[in-house]
Write a protein that holds these residues in place. Structure first.
Motif, PDB file in Angstrom:
ATOM      1  N   ALA A 377       0.855  -1.193   0.000  1.00  0.00           N
ATOM      2  CA  ALA A 377       0.000   0.000   0.000  1.00  0.00           C
ATOM      3  C   ALA A 377       0.888   1.238   0.000  1.00  0.00           C
ATOM      4  N   GLY A 378       0.437   2.273  -0.684  1.00  0.00           N
ATOM      5  CA  GLY A 378       1.220   3.487  -0.808  1.00  0.00           C
ATOM      6  C   GLY A 378       1.228   4.320   0.465  1.00  0.00           C
ATOM      7  N   GLY A 379       2.363   4.940   0.746  1.00  0.00           N
ATOM      8  CA  GLY A 379       2.464   5.847   1.872  1.00  0.00           C
ATOM      9  C   GLY A 379       1.879   7.206   1.559  1.00  0.00           C
ATOM     10  N   ASP A 380       1.525   7.971   2.594  1.00  0.00           N
ATOM     11  CA  ASP A 380       0.947   9.311   2.449  1.00  0.00           C
ATOM     12  C   ASP A 380      -0.348   9.295   1.644  1.00  0.00           C
ATOM     13  N   ARG A 381      -1.055   8.191   1.716  1.00  0.00           N
ATOM     14  CA  ARG A 381      -2.334   8.046   1.039  1.00  0.00           C
ATOM     15  C   ARG A 381      -3.350   7.492   2.038  1.00  0.00           C
ATOM     16  N   PRO A 407       6.410   3.748  -0.200  1.00  0.00           N
ATOM     17  CA  PRO A 407       6.200   4.195   1.179  1.00  0.00           C
ATOM     18  C   PRO A 407       6.183   5.714   1.344  1.00  0.00           C
ATOM     19  N   ARG A 408       6.883   6.408   0.449  1.00  0.00           N
ATOM     20  CA  ARG A 408       7.011   7.864   0.540  1.00  0.00           C
ATOM     21  C   ARG A 408       7.557   8.239   1.915  1.00  0.00           C
ATOM     22  N   ILE A 461       9.283   4.958  -4.520  1.00  0.00           N
ATOM     23  CA  ILE A 461       9.561   6.174  -3.766  1.00  0.00           C
ATOM     24  C   ILE A 461       9.727   5.869  -2.279  1.00  0.00           C
ATOM     25  N   PHE A 462      10.910   6.173  -1.760  1.00  0.00           N
ATOM     26  CA  PHE A 462      11.207   6.076  -0.338  1.00  0.00           C
ATOM     27  C   PHE A 462      11.619   7.458   0.157  1.00  0.00           C
TER      28      PHE A 462
END
Length: 483
Positions: A377-381, A407-408, A461-462
């Protein structure tokens, strides 16, 4: 171009606009040059007003802002608007002027990219000079250009529209994201037909609730689409009655598609080798065709594209021929290949609970033995969908691998743990490449693995670091070494 011609009577200014000649537009203070108009917009994390001084120092002649009073240097025109985003869209449309003759737009949680790409393929089959604009960038004929956003900012968008018009591109299919719609990026684009696919949970980190998310989507039909335009809508969706009400109020025509549709009805479908056989009734005419796409999801996307094609002047016979020649979209239910043992490997962009569930259900039909899924699952979402995605994976797959997506700024292990709350039996592997490798290497004859979430993306994206990463390339390399 004269500032008064760009702004019209849509704002309050501190000077006579006719005295200013604007040489360029930007919402990025770093791009300001002498004679530019700088739009100071409120972003999700930054306020453009804090960059007004920098923009002026770089030579800005005009400043667009929501501030009613702001001290600017003499010779700088301050343009105050209650809705600077909408005004910027209007200014950009006046500045760049030219647009392709026929522009169609697609909104919905899932399927936007597939629908625009399928529409483009149908146009190509009819020798229509067209292009697409969206998640996959800009595509025209064999040329592809990258794009950072599903729906670009209004300045970039109208610059692109003018460039496409100059290239004699007469037909454009574009994706309309909920962010782009609510931020007025598509306002003043001459959209003659608009399509709706579906709605499921996504982007609630931005819209906060499903009602606001739905309203953002409906903006395309109630505010953006030209009066009397065509609306292509999924008759099977719960939102169809609402869309019908909007169409009646706005004087739009409906081209519906689906099992309950009047215009493009799906009577039946059955899987065949490398595709499906469909029985369609289009405007009362019965047709049986074979399409080289698997699954009900892509069938519905193809039917949505058919509605857009009909709206743009494609004859039914031409449409049917084109449907039988459709090519799968990269990263959308894409079959990468088979292992030496005879297991299948697919990748898909599915990144919501509903889309993951739907794709797994589709692939179950093509799975003789075990169905395996690798996802994150994507971070910051939207954090609320993580556990729900885990629940969907555990319910509809036999083996689940949870790994990193993008993960952002968030801690990757925390994201994975929130997903695993919904699938406690999942295998937790931090490194996405290792997770994909392990999943593929454990497959036996008749198994199928879905690598979900990133589709055709080419990076990961990390934090502030973007690294090259492609699910497709990793899968291809693993399969090539196993042969």
């Amino acid at each position: 171009m004269r500032l008064d011609k760009l702004v019209g009577n849509d704002a309050v200014t501190n000077d006579i606009m006719a005295n200013y000649n604007i040489k360029g537009l930007t919402a990025d203070s770093r791009e300001v040059k002498k004679g530019y108009l700088f739009a100071a917009l409120q972003g999700s994390t930054k306020n453009g007003n804090t960059y007004i001084s920098e923009a002026i120092s770089r030579g800005a002649s005009a400043i667009l802002t929501s501030e009613k009073k702001y001290n600017v240097a003499k010779g700088v025109c301050l343009i105050s608007s209650e809705n600077p985003r909408k005004l910027l869209s209007h200014i950009a449309s006046r500045y760049y002027k030219a647009q392709p003759k026929i522009i169609v737009a697609v909104t919905g949680t899932n399927g936007k990219t597939s629908v625009t790409q399928f529409t483009h393929q149908i146009w190509q089959a009819a020798n229509f000079n067209g292009a697409t604009l969206g998640t996959m960038g800009i595509s025209l004929q064999s040329i592809k250009m990258a794009s950072k956003l599903t729906t670009p900012d209004p300045i970039s968008l109208h610059r692109t529209l003018a460039a496409l018009s100059k290239k004699k591109i007469n037909y454009l299919a574009m994706e309309a994201s909920s962010h782009g719609l609510v931020q007025h990026r598509l306002d003043f684009v001459n959209i003659s037909a608009a399509a709706y696919t579906n709605l499921s949970r996504d982007h609630l980190d931005y819209h906060k609730n499903m009602s606001a998310y739905l309203n953002a989507k409906m903006h395309l039909f109630s505010k953006v689409l030209i009066k009397g335009g065509d609306v292509i809508a999924n008759s099977d969706s719960p939102e169809f009655p609402l869309i019908s009400q909007i169409c009646k109020k706005q004087g739009h025509s409906i081209i519906d598609y689906g099992r309950n549709a009047n215009r493009i009805r799906l009577e039946s479908s059955k899987p065949i080798e490398n595709g499906q056989q469909l029985k369609l009734i289009i405007d009362g005419r019965s047709n049986v065709i074979r399409i080289p796409l698997i699954g009900h999801i892509q069938t519905m996307n193809a039917l949505c594209a058919s509605g857009l094609a009909i709206s743009s002047g494609i004859e039914v016979d031409t449409l049917l021929t084109a449907l039988e020649s459709l090519q799968p979209i990269p990263g959308r239910l894409e079959h990468i290949g088979q292992t030496q043992k005879g297991a299948s490997v697919y990748i898909d962009f599915a990144h919501t609970p509903e889309s993951l569930m739907a794709i797994l259900c589709e692939l179950r039909t093509y799975t003789a033995r075990k169905l395996v899924v690798v996802f994150g699952a994507g971070g910051d979402r939207d954090k609320g969908k993580r556990r729900l995605m885990g629940e969907a994976a555990q319910k509809y797959a036999d083996t689940v691998y949870v790994t990193d997506d993008n993960p952002r700024s968030e801690e990757p292990s925390q994201i994975r743990q929130e997903v695993i709350e919904g699938c406690p039996n999942a295998i937790n592997i931090e490194d996405r490449k290792n997770a994909i490798t392990q999943a593929i290497k454990t497959l036996e004859f008749g198994d199928l693995v879905l690598i979900a979430g990133k589709g055709d993306e080419t990076n990961q994206i990390f934090g502030d670091t973007v690294i090259p990463f492609s699910d497709r390339e990793i899968c291809i390399n693993i399969l090539s070494k196993s042969q």
